[in-house]
Design a protein around this motif. Structure first.
Motif, PDB file in Angstrom:
ATOM      1  N   GLN A 301       0.827  -1.218   0.000  1.00  0.00           N
ATOM      2  CA  GLN A 301       0.000   0.000   0.000  1.00  0.00           C
ATOM      3  C   GLN A 301       0.857   1.263   0.000  1.00  0.00           C
ATOM      4  N   GLU A 302       2.081   1.137   0.534  1.00  0.00           N
ATOM      5  CA  GLU A 302       2.968   2.285   0.566  1.00  0.00           C
ATOM      6  C   GLU A 302       3.290   2.790  -0.830  1.00  0.00           C
ATOM      7  N   ALA A 303       3.302   1.874  -1.801  1.00  0.00           N
ATOM      8  CA  ALA A 303       3.598   2.280  -3.172  1.00  0.00           C
ATOM      9  C   ALA A 303       2.318   2.523  -3.967  1.00  0.00           C
ATOM     10  N   ILE A 304       1.311   1.697  -3.715  1.00  0.00           N
ATOM     11  CA  ILE A 304       0.118   1.754  -4.561  1.00  0.00           C
ATOM     12  C   ILE A 304      -0.606   3.084  -4.425  1.00  0.00           C
ATOM     13  N   PHE A 305      -0.764   3.589  -3.207  1.00  0.00           N
ATOM     14  CA  PHE A 305      -1.553   4.813  -3.061  1.00  0.00           C
ATOM     15  C   PHE A 305      -0.871   6.044  -3.674  1.00  0.00           C
ATOM     16  N   PRO A 306       0.387   6.336  -3.320  1.00  0.00           N
ATOM     17  CA  PRO A 306       0.981   7.516  -3.971  1.00  0.00           C
ATOM     18  C   PRO A 306       1.078   7.371  -5.482  1.00  0.00           C
ATOM     19  N   GLY A 307       1.390   6.147  -5.940  1.00  0.00           N
ATOM     20  CA  GLY A 307       1.469   5.927  -7.389  1.00  0.00           C
ATOM     21  C   GLY A 307       0.143   6.200  -8.069  1.00  0.00           C
ATOM     22  N   THR A 308      -0.932   5.720  -7.449  1.00  0.00           N
ATOM     23  CA  THR A 308      -2.254   5.956  -8.026  1.00  0.00           C
ATOM     24  C   THR A 308      -2.566   7.450  -8.078  1.00  0.00           C
ATOM     25  N   MET A 309      -2.147   8.183  -7.059  1.00  0.00           N
ATOM     26  CA  MET A 309      -2.388   9.622  -7.064  1.00  0.00           C
ATOM     27  C   MET A 309      -1.681  10.287  -8.250  1.00  0.00           C
ATOM     28  N   ILE A 310      -0.415   9.892  -8.481  1.00  0.00           N
ATOM     29  CA  ILE A 310       0.312  10.470  -9.620  1.00  0.00           C
ATOM     30  C   ILE A 310      -0.425  10.156 -10.911  1.00  0.00           C
ATOM     31  N   PHE A 311      -0.788   8.876 -11.054  1.00  0.00           N
ATOM     32  CA  PHE A 311      -1.442   8.431 -12.278  1.00  0.00           C
ATOM     33  C   PHE A 311      -2.758   9.183 -12.510  1.00  0.00           C
ATOM     34  N   LEU A 312      -3.609   9.248 -11.468  1.00  0.00           N
ATOM     35  CA  LEU A 312      -4.905   9.911 -11.621  1.00  0.00           C
ATOM     36  C   LEU A 312      -4.739  11.395 -11.951  1.00  0.00           C
ATOM     37  N   THR A 313      -3.795  12.049 -11.276  1.00  0.00           N
ATOM     38  CA  THR A 313      -3.596  13.479 -11.526  1.00  0.00           C
ATOM     39  C   THR A 313      -3.145  13.717 -12.961  1.00  0.00           C
ATOM     40  N   VAL A 314      -2.131  12.945 -13.380  1.00  0.00           N
ATOM     41  CA  VAL A 314      -1.613  13.153 -14.728  1.00  0.00           C
ATOM     42  C   VAL A 314      -2.674  12.806 -15.768  1.00  0.00           C
ATOM     43  N   LEU A 315      -3.403  11.715 -15.521  1.00  0.00           N
ATOM     44  CA  LEU A 315      -4.460  11.323 -16.459  1.00  0.00           C
ATOM     45  C   LEU A 315      -5.501  12.430 -16.577  1.00  0.00           C
ATOM     46  N   SER A 316      -5.916  12.992 -15.436  1.00  0.00           N
ATOM     47  CA  SER A 316      -6.958  14.018 -15.513  1.00  0.00           C
ATOM     48  C   SER A 316      -6.424  15.268 -16.208  1.00  0.00           C
ATOM     49  N   ILE A 317      -5.170  15.614 -15.965  1.00  0.00           N
ATOM     50  CA  ILE A 317      -4.606  16.787 -16.652  1.00  0.00           C
ATOM     51  C   ILE A 317      -4.541  16.540 -18.162  1.00  0.00           C
ATOM     52  N   ASN A 318      -4.131  15.327 -18.549  1.00  0.00           N
ATOM     53  CA  ASN A 318      -4.058  15.036 -19.975  1.00  0.00           C
ATOM     54  C   ASN A 318      -5.429  15.096 -20.637  1.00  0.00           C
ATOM     55  N   TYR A 319      -6.473  14.634 -19.928  1.00  0.00           N
ATOM     56  CA  TYR A 319      -7.810  14.732 -20.504  1.00  0.00           C
ATOM     57  C   TYR A 319      -8.268  16.182 -20.579  1.00  0.00           C
ATOM     58  N   ILE A 320      -7.911  16.985 -19.566  1.00  0.00           N
ATOM     59  CA  ILE A 320      -8.264  18.411 -19.631  1.00  0.00           C
ATOM     60  C   ILE A 320      -7.583  19.040 -20.853  1.00  0.00           C
ATOM     61  N   GLY A 321      -6.306  18.701 -21.050  1.00  0.00           N
ATOM     62  CA  GLY A 321      -5.584  19.232 -22.203  1.00  0.00           C
ATOM     63  C   GLY A 321      -6.233  18.826 -23.514  1.00  0.00           C
ATOM     64  N   ASP A 322      -6.668  17.577 -23.573  1.00  0.00           N
ATOM     65  CA  ASP A 322      -7.342  17.058 -24.761  1.00  0.00           C
ATOM     66  C   ASP A 322      -8.626  17.837 -25.034  1.00  0.00           C
ATOM     67  N   GLY A 323      -9.405  18.062 -23.954  1.00  0.00           N
ATOM     68  CA  GLY A 323     -10.652  18.810 -24.092  1.00  0.00           C
ATOM     69  C   GLY A 323     -10.388  20.241 -24.516  1.00  0.00           C
ATOM     70  N   LEU A 324      -9.336  20.852 -23.943  1.00  0.00           N
ATOM     71  CA  LEU A 324      -9.002  22.230 -24.306  1.00  0.00           C
ATOM     72  C   LEU A 324      -8.608  22.328 -25.770  1.00  0.00           C
ATOM     73  N   ARG A 325      -7.873  21.332 -26.241  1.00  0.00           N
ATOM     74  CA  ARG A 325      -7.438  21.348 -27.627  1.00  0.00           C
ATOM     75  C   ARG A 325      -8.657  21.399 -28.562  1.00  0.00           C
ATOM     76  N   ASP A 326      -9.659  20.572 -28.232  1.00  0.00           N
ATOM     77  CA  ASP A 326     -10.882  20.587 -29.035  1.00  0.00           C
ATOM     78  C   ASP A 326     -11.634  21.891 -28.863  1.00  0.00           C
ATOM     79  N   ALA A 327     -11.747  22.353 -27.598  1.00  0.00           N
ATOM     80  CA  ALA A 327     -12.587  23.510 -27.314  1.00  0.00           C
ATOM     81  C   ALA A 327     -11.998  24.784 -27.902  1.00  0.00           C
ATOM     82  N   LEU A 328     -10.661  24.873 -27.959  1.00  0.00           N
ATOM     83  CA  LEU A 328     -10.042  26.112 -28.413  1.00  0.00           C
ATOM     84  C   LEU A 328      -9.780  26.113 -29.909  1.00  0.00           C
ATOM     85  N   ASP A 329     -10.151  25.028 -30.580  1.00  0.00           N
ATOM     86  CA  ASP A 329      -9.969  24.964 -32.020  1.00  0.00           C
ATOM     87  C   ASP A 329     -11.115  25.720 -32.682  1.00  0.00           C
ATOM     88  N   PRO A 330     -10.828  26.885 -33.283  1.00  0.00           N
ATOM     89  CA  PRO A 330     -11.917  27.719 -33.795  1.00  0.00           C
ATOM     90  C   PRO A 330     -12.719  27.031 -34.896  1.00  0.00           C
TER      91      PRO A 330
END
Lengths: 334, 314
Positions: A301-330
């Motif tokens: 658990q010492e590795a799984i929890f912090p690792g999952t936090m990194i993964f979830l954060t990066v994944l959510s940021i990448n999806y936000i970036g993906d959405g922004l790319r679509d949204a900001l495309d005129p």
């Protein structure tokens, strides 16, 4: 950078007002009429488009939750991050320690919440460093062209061919102690010194794609008619650069900066995971993995929890970036 | 083309010189003076100490030290590692095969996964296959290798006990070697597959809507011939250059996987070298990776020109 970088909605929206300091009364009146018609701004359109991207919205929710949890949660959650209790060493999940404890009996959830602040802050601040450096270099190169352009682009090429990972490791290892000592003496916080060093190194090794992007956009935008118009009514060079051109090239910069936050979080975690980032008594998600890496049998658990936090954060940021790319495309709006 | 190549090579040499100055400068001005750090290192025998001190002229000003390092580097004399006391060149040659074996197989695995999946994804855009593939590519792209590696270790070594999680270079025999390489190869391979799949899909999408593909179809060619010989051949051009650009990155990525699985390769040597301030080793590996980056940049440009007759460098 001394110029005002106007990134507000007014600067990027359809330009109705003149750029001069005095605004004629007539023009102000029409502007008010426009507002009563419920005008749709560029950012309104982008937000409407962004909301349609379900995964990007999910990413935004998760990321907001992470930020709130790490900044507010650690104030509310009662456990201390450095409460050493050998009788509770490597405990698994319990009511008292929802994510278990590490080898010293310290509460993992408390450390994740507290350390998340550092991981998130490193990601955001180093993306901002890369953004500012990259935008300045790219804007100057693309706007002035000529000698400035070729000199700055040679400089950018040099940075691109630097061996990133080895340099990152070498610099943070060799200079870490000096920064720690200096900031400890000067500001009473050695950790701040390590933070500044890591943010600086990550930022300084990642501004080059932004610079190229901004330069290319500036090169094509400065030839447009509306720039010629602005020039002909006597707009100054800083005003041309930052009021007229920059808002029009902002979309790709925003997307690149967003994705840069995720990449910087991974880089910081990798550094700390290798034992070359934050010292192990400062819990960041990466340094928690470093502490856990020899103890998978006893306390996964010492590795799984912090690792999952990194993964979830990066994944959510990448999806936000993906959405922004679509949204900001005129081409996609309306 | 010839003149272009000469200009590129000259620029590359100049930038390599600049890079070596940057790296050397960072090591030379670092606090704690790692360049003379070996003077306090009890592992360094006195005669070696005298030899290095003489060769690098540690009391000289930094530019002179740099010049001495550069000339001996050019002569092929990479000095002796402070900790292992081997000539750095032999030390690196000893570590290199493991890294090339693991990272190389991972890279090939990544390419073999990414190209067909990216192509099929693009051909059947928005199909279930495409959605699953793009989701997995996105996940793979967002999961850092140090976490995916740890997860694999926890599942397959700790819980199931199927695979060893410490790489043992003394192991002999084909099967045990495969067994201990599976996890590192997969971690690295899937990471590069995730990236390449996205490139391949994007590139294929661009090609497949072009006129010549429609022409090929309207000539009555079989779909497979259209896809493989007309569309994929052209979609591969930018992908090949990206593959060339990724090769030096493999060594950077190896730093992390080699640390997770304790593989005694180049990445591990770099980390150990940094930890013990073994300057000759750190300098040689860092500069070696810089050379690879610069060389493969030129290779990627040339490959682009060779593969795509529309590209002409003047």
């Amino acid at each position: 950078m001394t110029q005002r970088v106007d990134v507000g909605p007014a600067a990027a929206g359809p330009r109705l007002e003149s750029t001069g300091p005095v605004e004629p009364a007539v023009e102000r009146a029409t502007a008010i009429d426009f507002r009563t018609q419920k005008q749709r701004s560029l950012w309104g359109n982008a937000w409407r488009q962004f909301r349609r991207h379900k995964l990007a919205m999910a990413g935004l929710v998760v990321f907001t939750f992470m930020v709130l949890a790490t900044f507010i949660g650690s104030a509310i959650y009662p456990q201390a991050i450095d409460d050493i209790d050998f009788s509770a060493s490597s405990g698994s999940l319990s009511r008292e320690h929802p994510m278990g404890t590490d080898s010293l009996g310290q509460d993992i959830l408390a450390r994740i919440l507290w350390g998340g602040r550092i991981s998130l802050a490193v990601g955001i601040v180093s993306a901002v460093v890369a953004l500012v450096v990259g935008t300045s270099v790219g804007a100057v190169a693309g706007f002035f062209g000529g000698v400035a352009d070729s000199a700055l682009m040679r400089f950018t090429d040099l940075f691109i061919s630097l061996p990133q990972i080895p340099l990152l490791l070498v610099v943070s290892f060799l200079y870490r102690q000096a920064f720690y000592n200096y900031f400890d003496k000067r500001f009473g916080s050695g950790v701040l010194g390590v933070f500044v060093l890591i943010v600086f190194v990550i930022g300084i090794l990642n501004w080059m794609p932004t610079a190229r992007l901004v330069r290319a956009s500036f090169l094509s935008t400065r030839e447009k008619e509306f720039i010629e118009a602005a020039r002909s009514i006597g707009a100054s060079q800083p005003s041309l650069m930052f009021r007229h051109i920059l808002p029009n090239v902002l979309s790709p910069i925003i997307v690149a900066a967003t994705l840069g936050v995720g990449a910087a979080i991974i880089t910081e975690s990798a550094l700390s995971f290798l034992g070359l980032g934050f010292p192990s008594d400062i819990p960041t998600w990466g340094s928690m993995l470093y502490a856990a890496k020899d103890r998978f049998e006893i306390a996964p658990q010492e590795a799984i929890f912090p690792g999952t936090m990194i993964f979830l954060t990066v994944l959510s940021i990448n999806y936000i970036g993906d959405g922004l790319r679509d949204a900001l495309d005129p081409r996609k709006t309306l | 083309m010839g003149r272009y190549l000469i200009r590129r090579v000259l620029i590359s040499i100049v930038s390599l010189i600049a890079i070596s100055m940057v790296v050397f400068g960072i090591l030379a001005i670092a606090p704690g003076d790692p360049l003379s750090g070996f003077a306090q290192n009890p592992n360094v025998p006195p005669e070696l100490r005298a030899q290095i001190r003489h060769k690098m002229g540690l009391d000289d000003p930094i530019p002179v030290q740099y010049a001495k390092w550069a000339t001996s580097y050019m002569r092929g004399d990479w000095m002796v590692s402070y900790t292992s006391r081997m000539p750095v060149r032999d030390y690196i040659m000893q570590r290199l095969p493991v890294t090339i074996r693991i990272s190389g197989s991972a890279f090939i695995l990544g390419i073999l996964i990414a190209i067909p999946i990216g192509a099929i994804s693009a051909i059947k855009q928005y199909s279930l296959f495409d959605q699953v593939a793009t989701t997995f590519a996105f996940l793979g792209f967002s999961i850092p290798t140090f976490f995916s590696g740890i997860l694999l270790i926890i599942i397959f070594s700790v819980k199931l006990g199927w695979l060893p999680f410490v790489y043992d270079s003394e192991v002999t025999g084909f099967w045990p070697n495969v067994k201990q390489s599976i996890m590192p190869v997969f971690v690295l391979g899937l990471a590069s597959a995730a990236q390449l799949t996205r490139f391949m899909r994007a590139s294929m999408l661009e090609v497949i809507s072009q006129d010549f593909v429609r022409t090929a179809r309207s000539k009555g060619l079989r779909e497979r011939a259209v896809v493989v010989f007309h569309a994929m051949r052209n979609a591969m051009i930018p992908v090949v250059t990206i593959i060339a650009l990724q090769i030096p990155e493999l060594f950077g990525g190896a730093v992390i996987t080699e640390q997770i699985f304790r593989i005694p390769g180049i990445g591990r040597a770099l980390i150990d070298g940094i930890g013990s301030k073994d300057v000759p080793v750190v300098m040689a590996i860092t500069f070696g990776i810089a050379v690879l980056v610069v060389v493969f940049n030129v290779v990627a440009d040339l490959a682009y020109a060779l593969l795509d007759p529309r590209i002409r460098y003047a």
